[in-house]
Design a protein around this motif. Structure first.
Motif, short mmCIF file in Angstrom:
data_model
loop_
_atom_site.label_atom_id
_atom_site.label_comp_id
_atom_site.label_asym_id
_atom_site.label_seq_id
_atom_site.Cartn_x
_atom_site.Cartn_y
_atom_site.Cartn_z
N GLU B 103 0.83 -1.19 0.00
CA GLU B 103 0.00 0.00 0.00
C GLU B 103 0.88 1.26 0.00
O GLU B 103 1.87 1.33 0.72
N THR B 104 0.48 2.24 -0.79
CA THR B 104 1.27 3.46 -0.94
C THR B 104 0.37 4.66 -0.64
O THR B 104 -0.82 4.65 -0.96
N TYR B 105 0.94 5.68 0.01
CA TYR B 105 0.16 6.84 0.43
C TYR B 105 0.73 8.10 -0.21
O TYR B 105 1.91 8.15 -0.55
N ALA B 106 -0.11 9.12 -0.35
CA ALA B 106 0.38 10.40 -0.88
C ALA B 106 -0.35 11.55 -0.23
O ALA B 106 -1.55 11.46 0.08
N ARG B 107 0.39 12.64 -0.02
CA ARG B 107 -0.17 13.82 0.59
C ARG B 107 0.38 15.02 -0.17
O ARG B 107 1.57 15.06 -0.50
N ALA B 108 -0.47 15.98 -0.47
CA ALA B 108 -0.05 17.14 -1.27
C ALA B 108 -0.18 18.42 -0.46
O ALA B 108 -0.99 18.51 0.47
N TYR B 109 0.62 19.41 -0.82
CA TYR B 109 0.63 20.71 -0.15
C TYR B 109 0.64 21.81 -1.21
O TYR B 109 1.34 21.68 -2.22
N ILE B 110 -0.11 22.85 -0.96
CA ILE B 110 -0.04 24.01 -1.85
C ILE B 110 1.01 24.94 -1.27
O ILE B 110 0.83 25.51 -0.19
N THR B 111 2.12 25.08 -1.97
CA THR B 111 3.22 25.90 -1.48
C THR B 111 2.86 27.38 -1.63
O THR B 111 3.09 28.18 -0.75
N LYS B 112 2.31 27.71 -2.79
CA LYS B 112 1.91 29.09 -3.02
C LYS B 112 0.73 29.12 -3.98
O LYS B 112 0.76 28.47 -5.04
N GLN B 113 -0.31 29.84 -3.59
CA GLN B 113 -1.46 29.97 -4.48
C GLN B 113 -1.44 31.34 -5.12
O GLN B 113 -1.53 32.36 -4.44
N GLY B 114 -1.29 31.36 -6.43
CA GLY B 114 -1.38 32.62 -7.16
C GLY B 114 -2.80 32.80 -7.69
O GLY B 114 -3.69 32.01 -7.36
N ARG B 115 -3.00 33.82 -8.48
CA ARG B 115 -4.35 34.03 -9.01
C ARG B 115 -4.69 32.97 -10.05
O ARG B 115 -5.80 32.49 -10.13
N ARG B 116 -3.70 32.62 -10.87
CA ARG B 116 -3.99 31.67 -11.94
C ARG B 116 -3.26 30.35 -11.79
O ARG B 116 -3.65 29.35 -12.37
N VAL B 117 -2.16 30.36 -11.04
CA VAL B 117 -1.33 29.16 -10.94
C VAL B 117 -1.06 28.85 -9.47
O VAL B 117 -0.86 29.77 -8.67
N ALA B 118 -1.08 27.57 -9.13
CA ALA B 118 -0.68 27.14 -7.78
C ALA B 118 0.64 26.39 -7.90
O ALA B 118 0.80 25.55 -8.79
N ASN B 119 1.56 26.70 -7.00
CA ASN B 119 2.80 25.94 -6.88
C ASN B 119 2.56 24.87 -5.83
O ASN B 119 2.15 25.18 -4.71
N VAL B 120 2.79 23.62 -6.20
CA VAL B 120 2.42 22.52 -5.31
C VAL B 120 3.58 21.55 -5.11
O VAL B 120 4.51 21.50 -5.92
N ARG B 121 3.50 20.80 -4.03
CA ARG B 121 4.41 19.68 -3.85
C ARG B 121 3.63 18.52 -3.24
O ARG B 121 2.56 18.73 -2.63
N ALA B 122 4.16 17.34 -3.40
CA ALA B 122 3.49 16.15 -2.85
C ALA B 122 4.53 15.09 -2.58
O ALA B 122 5.60 15.08 -3.21
N GLU B 123 4.23 14.23 -1.62
CA GLU B 123 5.13 13.13 -1.29
C GLU B 123 4.36 11.83 -1.25
O GLU B 123 3.21 11.80 -0.80
N ALA B 124 5.03 10.77 -1.68
CA ALA B 124 4.44 9.43 -1.58
C ALA B 124 5.33 8.59 -0.67
O ALA B 124 6.56 8.69 -0.74
N TRP B 125 4.70 7.81 0.20
CA TRP B 125 5.47 6.95 1.10
C TRP B 125 4.75 5.63 1.26
O TRP B 125 3.60 5.48 0.84
N GLN B 126 5.45 4.66 1.88
CA GLN B 126 4.84 3.35 2.10
C GLN B 126 4.76 3.09 3.61
O GLN B 126 3.98 3.76 4.27
N ALA B 127 5.57 2.18 4.15
CA ALA B 127 5.42 1.86 5.58
C ALA B 127 5.78 3.04 6.47
O ALA B 127 5.17 3.24 7.52
N ASP B 128 6.76 3.83 6.05
CA ASP B 128 7.31 4.86 6.92
C ASP B 128 7.23 6.22 6.22
O ASP B 128 7.88 6.43 5.20
N ARG B 129 6.46 7.12 6.80
CA ARG B 129 6.27 8.42 6.17
C ARG B 129 7.57 9.22 6.07
O ARG B 129 7.73 10.08 5.22
N ALA B 130 8.51 8.90 6.97
CA ALA B 130 9.79 9.60 6.97
C ALA B 130 10.72 9.11 5.86
O ALA B 130 11.79 9.65 5.65
#
Lengths: 166, 150
Positions: B103-130
């Motif tokens: 099983e694999t997990y993913a979580r996303a973050y909006i780093t910066k929200q502009g008017r037309r564009v959002a800068n985003v990042r996301a991470e995927a992990w399995q047993a250990d989120r670290a």
């Protein structure tokens, strides 16, 4: 082993479960170049409003064809792993149309291969998306088949990971 | 608002899951949604069709990328009131570790929200989120709702 020619579809596509699940078709493989087709399928749509194929399916296509271009550039076959991939999405894919992915491996060093790729319907001059990627060569070095399922089990910390990724 | 993106429905885990199920490719690879303490996590159960390297075996890079991309899209529609789904402009994916057949997990973050564009990042992990297996950063085009009083 030489991968050029078109008789290795069973190995290059059917041997990769997700490529097979996507129904990828090997169109051409030549020195350092590969072309693969992703047939249009409503199951791969990303936006039900428009019927446009999911960015992730285009990424799968480009990742796969980039890997094939690396294989087609190598003198000796070795395992590879994607280090990174950048995808630029220029426009939405046309609903109902097959997508072609072409990739060219323009440089191979002892440890890394560099690739550029394009996804398009009719002409590479009118791309849906482009990609650049770097692939690690000999990625499975020191890792035996099944390395990801042995050791302390799939969730274990010592299941061969440390030796696998430089 | 688009007919299929109902803001009230996506406030709940079940509503978000129904929304993800309406995205054919996300459904094809089997993306699930969990909302714990207001945090949205995408869950990808293992299935054979998602394998890219059958020898190890390891998940296909494209599948991991699609999971990350789906996590971004869900995070954006939950945080930003928009007319349509966000469209990817570009994404960079770093493959950090071989993704095991689990099983694999993913979580996303909006780093910066502009008017037309959002800068985003996301991470995927399995047993250990670290110990993430892949990380994405990129830009998504937004379609913000035009308020009638604007």
């Amino acid at each position: 082993m030489n991968l050029l020619g078109d008789k290795h579809e069973h190995l290059l596509i059917d041997g990769v479960p997700h490529a097979k699940a996507l129904g990828l078709k090997l169109i051409e493989i030549a020195r350092a170049n590969a072309t693969v087709k992703l047939p249009y399928d409503p199951r791969f749509v990303g936006n039900p409003e428009t019927g446009v194929i999911h960015g992730g399916a285009v990424t799968s296509l480009l990742d796969n064809v980039s890997g094939l271009a690396v294989f087609a550039a190598m003198e000796e076959l070795t395992s590879i792993a994607t280090l990174d991939l950048r995808i630029d999405y220029m426009r939405a894919a046309e609903p109902g149309k097959d997508i072609l992915g072409h990739a060219h491996c323009y440089k191979v060093t002892r440890t890394i291969a560099f690739v550029r790729g394009t996804a398009y319907e009719d002409s590479p001059d009118d791309p849906i998306a482009t990609c650049t990627g770097a692939f690690m060569l000999g990625a499975n070095a020191g890792r035996k088949p099944g390395a990801n399922t042995t050791g302390q089990g799939a969730l274990g910390e010592n299941s061969g990971e440390k030796g696998g990724r430089a | 608002m688009s007919a299929f993106l109902n803001r009230d429905e996506i406030k709940t885990e079940a509503g978000l899951q129904a929304f993800v199920d309406s995205i054919p490719y996300a459904n094809f690879i089997g993306v699930g949604v969990r909302k714990v303490g207001g945090e949205l996590t995408c869950v990808l159960p293992f299935k054979d069709g998602n394998v890219g390297n059958p020898m190890l075996p390891a998940l296909h890079g494209g599948v991991v990328s699609a999971l990350l991309e789906t996590a971004v899209i869900l995070q954006v529609i939950c945080e930003i009131d928009s007319e349509h789904l966000p469209k990817p402009v570009n994404i960079n994916i770093d493959y950090l570790r071989s993704a095991k057949p689990v099983e694999t997990y993913a979580r996303a973050y909006i780093t910066k929200q502009g008017r037309r564009v959002a800068n985003v990042r996301a991470e995927a992990w399995q047993a250990d989120r670290a110990r993430p297996v892949a990380a994405l950063h990129g830009h998504f085009l937004l379609a913000p709702r035009i308020k009638s009083d604007d």
